[in-house]
Design a protein around this motif. Structure first.
Motif, short mmCIF file in Angstrom:
data_model
loop_
_atom_site.label_atom_id
_atom_site.label_comp_id
_atom_site.label_asym_id
_atom_site.label_seq_id
_atom_site.Cartn_x
_atom_site.Cartn_y
_atom_site.Cartn_z
N UNK A 229 0.81 -1.23 0.00
CA UNK A 229 0.00 0.00 0.00
C UNK A 229 0.84 1.27 0.00
N UNK A 230 2.04 1.23 0.56
CA UNK A 230 2.90 2.42 0.60
C UNK A 230 3.33 2.85 -0.80
N UNK A 231 3.12 1.96 -1.78
CA UNK A 231 3.52 2.32 -3.16
C UNK A 231 2.40 3.02 -3.94
N UNK A 232 1.25 3.22 -3.29
CA UNK A 232 0.18 3.98 -3.96
C UNK A 232 0.61 5.44 -4.05
N UNK A 233 0.46 6.01 -5.27
CA UNK A 233 0.86 7.40 -5.48
C UNK A 233 -0.30 8.37 -5.25
N UNK A 234 -1.46 8.01 -5.81
CA UNK A 234 -2.60 8.93 -5.77
C UNK A 234 -3.81 8.24 -5.12
N UNK A 235 -4.60 9.05 -4.44
CA UNK A 235 -5.94 8.60 -4.02
C UNK A 235 -6.94 9.57 -4.63
N UNK A 236 -7.99 9.03 -5.24
CA UNK A 236 -9.06 9.87 -5.80
C UNK A 236 -10.33 9.58 -5.01
N UNK A 237 -10.97 10.62 -4.49
CA UNK A 237 -12.26 10.46 -3.81
C UNK A 237 -13.36 10.92 -4.75
N UNK A 238 -14.13 9.97 -5.26
CA UNK A 238 -15.25 10.33 -6.15
C UNK A 238 -16.48 10.79 -5.37
N UNK A 239 -16.54 10.41 -4.08
CA UNK A 239 -17.73 10.73 -3.29
C UNK A 239 -17.33 10.74 -1.82
N UNK A 240 -17.67 11.82 -1.13
CA UNK A 240 -17.16 11.99 0.23
C UNK A 240 -18.08 11.45 1.32
#
Ligand code: FEO
Length: 407
Positions: A72-83
């Motif tokens: 998981x530490x290799x994830x670069x981006x997180x996108x939140x489509x819905x909060x």
């Protein structure tokens, strides 16, 4: 023995890394009889990207599924489509575990997330139509304001013809299967309808506009990945067609008679309405609230043409269960309904008048005068209910746009 919690491959480079909630039975007032899933997706692009997260208690499950593909530490981006919390509840923990380079959300989403969580991480707003490069892949954003929150947006992965649709096209359904073609058709259609009826009905005009807009964009979509329930990969036309039908809210000849009763007087009236409706040509759903959840009433109403509401008067007002369902249905803003109301009373009898006022606020066309019966309905009272039901049934038959002429 260790039990592996694995990611499921959706298509090239994309994995489902969500969580299955087998126990959930109440989703802010909606009876989720079959539980739900919180879907999150891992895009294994040059910039490894996590699309949405899961409800807070399921964070460990999501991180374990991610770990079955990549650290998981290799994830670069997180996108939140819905909060909403069922998709963002685990965002603070995910940020702490992943330490992503960047986190993205819609303009309103960035503000909403900042209000909900006191995050140290900046949330970068993305605009409608903007494209984010993930290196070898791209993510295009489509704002879907008020579908069903102001922040909501779609993310589209053109190279994989995959639409991440957050709540849209979703359903509350816990399954070990991840795809539409692995689940019984009747379960899919029922749960998708229940989800639409209880979550999306108020926004139906926007659903129609969105379907038109997405259709006009000529997006090549082979997979729709919602944030709840199975991923659509088999027959996208089917769910898109159902959404168009539900959003149109065309009246059918179905009548929903929702009521509660104290001493079986209002129940007797409901049965008389039911017989009259049937005689007039309607198909009838009697829904006693002692046995029917508000969210099941909303589901039956999704494709109905009439709503009839019955309540005894108790302490000068509407019986509590009926008041509850009326409040719920009023918020859902179902259009194109005819109806009426009825009920028994002892000495004051205000409930029927109060229900009539609410039905008027809901823009339900009163197709028959309300009927009230004191203490116990006699033959004359029941005959009035039957006749009113028959009038409404005939009107439904005449108004029905589906072409059926069953009687
Ligand atoms: Fe599934 Fe609007 O949250």
């Amino acid at each position: 023995m260790s039990v592996d919690t694995k990611a499921i491959r959706v298509t090239d480079d994309v994995y489902w890394v969500g969580a299955i909630d087998w126990t959930l039975r109440d989703f802010h007032g909606y009876l989720t009889s079959r539980g739900t899933t919180y879907n999150a997706f891992l895009v294994m692009a040059d910039k490894v990207t996590l699309i949405d997260t899961v409800k807070q208690p399921f964070c460990g499950e999501m991180l374990a599924r991610i770990a079955s593909v990549i650290d998981p530490a290799k994830i670069d981006y997180i996108v939140s489509d819905h909060s909403e919390m069922d998709h963002s509840g685990c965002l603070p923990q995910a940020i702490a575990a992943v330490q992503p380079e960047k986190v993205f959300a819609s303009t309103i989403g960035a503000k909403t997330l900042a209000r909900q969580f006191k995050l140290d991480q900046e949330i970068i707003p993305v605009k409608d139509g903007e494209t984010l490069s993930l290196g070898n892949l791209n993510l295009a954003f489509v704002e879907t304001k008020m579908l069903h929150w102001p922040d909501s947006m779609f993310s589209y992965l053109p190279e994989r013809q995959l639409l991440f649709a957050q709540d849209a096209f979703g359903m509350h359904l816990a399954t070990s299967e991840r795809f539409d073609d692995e689940v019984d058709d009747w379960v899919l259609e029922f749960e998708a309808a229940k989800y639409y009826a209880n979550i999306l009905t108020p926004f139906s005009p926007l659903v129609l506009k969105l379907l038109e807009r997405v259709g006009g964009m000529n997006l090549d979509i082979k997979t729709i990945a919602p944030d709840h329930g199975p991923i659509w990969r088999n027959d996208l036309g089917r769910i898109l067609g159902l959404y168009e039908k539900w959003a149109t809210m065309a009246p059918s000849r179905k009548a929903v008679v929702v009521y509660d009763t104290m001493w079986k007087s209002t129940a007797a009236m409901a049965r008389a309405y039911g017989e009259g409706l049937l005689e007039g040509g309607a198909c009838v759903r009697l829904m006693p609230l002692g046995a029917s959840h508000r969210s099941d009433v909303a589901t039956e109403l999704l494709d109905a043409g009439a709503l009839l509401v019955g309540s005894p008067t108790m302490n000068n007002t509407i019986f509590p269960t009926v008041a509850d369902v009326l409040t719920y249905l009023k918020g859902l803003k179902r259009q194109n309904l005819i109806g009426t109301c009825f009920g028994s009373y002892g000495w004051s009898g205000e409930a029927t008048k109060q229900i009539a006022q609410t039905l008027e606020e809901m823009k339900v066309e009163m197709a028959a005068e309300p009927v009230r019966a004191q203490y116990v309905p006699d033959e004359s009272d029941l005959a009035k209910c039957y006749e009113a039901g028959k009038v409404i049934g005939e009107k439904l038959q005449a108004n029905c746009e589906c072409g059926c002429k069953a009687r």
